[in-house]
Design a protein around this motif. Structure first.
Motif, mmCIF file in Angstrom:
data_model
loop_
_atom_site.group_PDB
_atom_site.id
_atom_site.type_symbol
_atom_site.label_atom_id
_atom_site.label_comp_id
_atom_site.label_asym_id
_atom_site.label_seq_id
_atom_site.Cartn_x
_atom_site.Cartn_y
_atom_site.Cartn_z
ATOM 1 N N ASP A 101 17.209 35.659 50.180
ATOM 2 C CA ASP A 101 17.669 36.003 48.830
ATOM 3 C C ASP A 101 19.183 36.217 48.811
ATOM 4 O OD1 ASP A 101 15.140 35.812 47.853
ATOM 5 O OD2 ASP A 101 14.735 37.974 47.865
ATOM 6 N N GLU A 102 19.698 36.925 49.825
ATOM 7 C CA GLU A 102 21.140 37.176 49.879
ATOM 8 C C GLU A 102 21.911 35.874 50.049
ATOM 9 O OE1 GLU A 102 21.831 39.965 52.945
ATOM 10 O OE2 GLU A 102 20.880 41.642 51.905
ATOM 11 N N LEU A 103 21.372 34.970 50.874
ATOM 12 C CA LEU A 103 22.038 33.685 51.089
ATOM 13 C C LEU A 103 22.091 32.883 49.793
ATOM 14 C CD1 LEU A 103 23.302 31.573 52.929
ATOM 15 C CD2 LEU A 103 20.995 30.779 53.514
ATOM 16 N N GLN A 104 20.960 32.822 49.087
ATOM 17 C CA GLN A 104 20.931 32.089 47.823
ATOM 18 C C GLN A 104 21.847 32.740 46.796
ATOM 19 O OE1 GLN A 104 19.513 29.136 47.403
ATOM 20 N NE2 GLN A 104 18.921 29.265 49.560
ATOM 21 N N GLY A 105 21.956 34.093 46.877
ATOM 22 C CA GLY A 105 22.865 34.785 45.972
ATOM 23 C C GLY A 105 24.313 34.441 46.252
ATOM 24 N N ARG A 110 20.853 31.781 43.167
ATOM 25 C CA ARG A 110 19.996 32.873 42.706
ATOM 26 C C ARG A 110 20.885 34.039 42.324
ATOM 27 N NH1 ARG A 110 14.832 35.078 43.354
ATOM 28 N NH2 ARG A 110 14.797 37.340 43.671
ATOM 29 N N ALA A 111 20.628 34.582 41.150
ATOM 30 C CA ALA A 111 21.431 35.720 40.705
ATOM 31 C C ALA A 111 21.070 36.958 41.520
ATOM 32 C CB ALA A 111 21.183 35.984 39.224
ATOM 33 N N LYS A 112 22.048 37.795 41.776
ATOM 34 C CA LYS A 112 21.782 39.047 42.475
ATOM 35 C C LYS A 112 21.092 40.042 41.549
ATOM 36 C CE LYS A 112 25.415 38.845 45.980
ATOM 37 N NZ LYS A 112 26.565 39.558 46.593
ATOM 38 N N VAL A 113 21.511 40.031 40.287
ATOM 39 C CA VAL A 113 20.899 40.890 39.281
ATOM 40 C C VAL A 113 21.192 40.293 37.914
ATOM 41 C CG1 VAL A 113 22.911 42.384 39.120
ATOM 42 C CG2 VAL A 113 20.686 43.275 38.426
ATOM 43 N N ALA A 114 20.248 40.474 36.991
ATOM 44 C CA ALA A 114 20.445 39.983 35.619
ATOM 45 C C ALA A 114 19.741 40.943 34.666
ATOM 46 C CB ALA A 114 19.888 38.565 35.462
ATOM 47 N N VAL A 115 20.434 41.293 33.581
ATOM 48 C CA VAL A 115 19.854 42.215 32.596
ATOM 49 C C VAL A 115 20.070 41.675 31.189
ATOM 50 C CG1 VAL A 115 20.236 44.206 34.102
ATOM 51 C CG2 VAL A 115 21.967 43.607 32.395
ATOM 52 N N ARG A 180 26.238 36.478 39.707
ATOM 53 C CA ARG A 180 25.965 35.356 40.616
ATOM 54 C C ARG A 180 27.120 35.232 41.598
ATOM 55 N NH1 ARG A 180 23.854 32.615 35.941
ATOM 56 N NH2 ARG A 180 21.629 32.096 36.218
ATOM 57 N N ALA A 181 26.783 35.273 42.871
ATOM 58 C CA ALA A 181 27.798 35.147 43.917
ATOM 59 C C ALA A 181 28.952 36.105 43.672
ATOM 60 C CB ALA A 181 28.288 33.705 43.999
ATOM 61 N N ASP A 182 28.603 37.354 43.245
ATOM 62 C CA ASP A 182 29.589 38.410 42.994
ATOM 63 C C ASP A 182 30.527 38.080 41.832
ATOM 64 O OD1 ASP A 182 28.633 40.098 44.997
ATOM 65 O OD2 ASP A 182 29.827 39.091 46.531
ATOM 66 N N LYS A 183 30.097 37.184 40.962
ATOM 67 C CA LYS A 183 30.850 36.887 39.755
ATOM 68 C C LYS A 183 30.040 37.352 38.551
ATOM 69 C CE LYS A 183 32.949 33.130 37.078
ATOM 70 N NZ LYS A 183 33.159 31.652 36.977
ATOM 71 N N LEU A 184 30.629 38.257 37.753
ATOM 72 C CA LEU A 184 29.926 38.827 36.610
ATOM 73 C C LEU A 184 30.218 38.025 35.345
ATOM 74 C CD1 LEU A 184 30.531 42.655 37.170
ATOM 75 C CD2 LEU A 184 28.608 41.260 37.931
ATOM 76 N N GLU A 185 29.152 37.736 34.617
ATOM 77 C CA GLU A 185 29.279 37.045 33.329
ATOM 78 C C GLU A 185 28.425 37.754 32.298
ATOM 79 O OE1 GLU A 185 28.071 33.038 33.973
ATOM 80 O OE2 GLU A 185 29.945 32.453 34.976
ATOM 81 N N ALA A 186 28.927 37.867 31.075
ATOM 82 C CA ALA A 186 28.193 38.493 29.975
ATOM 83 C C ALA A 186 28.331 37.630 28.734
ATOM 84 C CB ALA A 186 28.725 39.901 29.709
ATOM 85 N N ASP A 213 26.386 50.135 37.321
ATOM 86 C CA ASP A 213 25.980 50.373 38.707
ATOM 87 C C ASP A 213 25.018 49.290 39.194
ATOM 88 O OD1 ASP A 213 27.523 52.630 38.729
ATOM 89 O OD2 ASP A 213 25.866 54.029 38.382
ATOM 90 N N LEU A 214 24.107 48.860 38.317
ATOM 91 C CA LEU A 214 23.184 47.781 38.682
ATOM 92 C C LEU A 214 23.935 46.472 38.921
ATOM 93 C CD1 LEU A 214 20.095 48.214 36.298
ATOM 94 C CD2 LEU A 214 20.053 48.286 38.795
ATOM 95 N N MET A 215 24.818 46.143 37.998
ATOM 96 C CA MET A 215 25.522 44.869 38.080
ATOM 97 C C MET A 215 26.432 44.793 39.305
ATOM 98 S SD MET A 215 24.171 43.372 35.600
ATOM 99 C CE MET A 215 25.060 41.854 35.874
ATOM 100 N N LEU A 216 26.961 45.933 39.730
ATOM 101 C CA LEU A 216 27.868 45.949 40.879
ATOM 102 C C LEU A 216 27.140 46.215 42.202
ATOM 103 C CD1 LEU A 216 30.907 47.912 39.374
ATOM 104 C CD2 LEU A 216 30.615 45.444 39.602
#
Length: 260
Positions: A101-105, A110-115, A180-186, A213-216
């Protein structure tokens, strides 16, 4: 000429050199009465010793034979060893999945987190909308609005989820925030279409602290659950339950309806 009868006589002499054949036994052995009695006494004593040894072994089993408690301890030890091996295998498999999962992230596949961020006051209502939209998510309540933490993070899964929700719940805007890959988009979505994008710092000024906190990656769902956050899981609902929850929050007027 030699007398053969004397030779025959010599062949049958006793082994002790005696010529007395009256005391020879069936094997040609010569024993006196005292020797026979001594031999019989020896046999009797050997028999008694053998019987005593047999009873002693019966009363004192050999050390190789384990008693029931020792056998039970060995069984428990074996079970504990097998359980430990199973735990090690499960932990190794879990670590392998986490690494994948970390590799795909890192690769962005694969997103690390999405809300999905909404202005709904009820996380229970948001979980009902997720169920009707076939979205698997855990919904968290906050004063700034309910937030759905998505489970499907593969590919464009997060984008597909917010599109479906804003189509099913027509007229309700929602913001999708993705790491995604430590890049935040909203991005704002309305009726299935992507609209305005937001810089993360701007977004976080209008959301609950746990969203940032979740996104980071500062916190995760396990930590939020332990913090007694109000969380509703869409997986706990079916369609009928979802419709019942929506009905509780819907007010109907003359030709109009609203959701609270």
């Amino acid at each position: 000429m030699r007398d053969d009868r004397n030779n025959d006589f010599d062949d049958f002499q006793g082994f002790d050199g005696s010529n007395d054949f009256g005391d020879l036994n069936a094997d040609g052995m010569h024993f006196s009465e005292e020797e026979l009695e001594a031999a019989m006494a020896g046999f009797e004593q050997e028999f008694k010793d053998a019987e005593a040894s047999k009873h002693e072994r019966a009363d004192n089993p050999p050390s190789e034979a384990f008693d029931s408690s020792e056998a039970s301890d060995n069984a428990e030890s074996s079970e504990s060893s097998e359980s430990s091996e199973v735990d090690d295998m499960l932990n190794a498999a879990e670590d392998s999945l986490k690494f994948e999962d970390e590799l795909q992230g890192l690769l962005g596949n694969r997103a690390k987190v999405a809300v999905i961020i909404t202005r709904l006051t009820s996380p229970r209502l948001l979980s009902a909308f997720c169920e009707l939209s076939d979205i698997s998510a855990q919904c968290i309540g906050s004063a700034q609005g309910a937030v759905a933490v998505l489970r499907n993070l593969d590919g464009d899964g997060p984008e597909a989820a917010v599109k479906d929700m804003t189509i099913v719940v027509a007229g309700m805007p929602a913001i999708l925030a993705v790491n995604r890959a430590d890049k935040l988009e909203a991005t704002m979505y309305v009726e299935g279409r992507a609209g305005k994008t937001f810089a993360p710092p701007v977004l976080f000024t209008s959301t609950a602290p746990f969203v940032e906190d979740l996104m980071l990656g500062i916190t995760d769902m396990n930590a939020l659950e332990q913090a007694d956050m109000t969380i509703f899981d869409s997986a706990d609902l079916d369609r009928d339950a979802a419709m019942s929850i929506i009905a509780e929050h819907t007010r109907f007027g003359r030709g109009t309806s609203s959701i609270s």
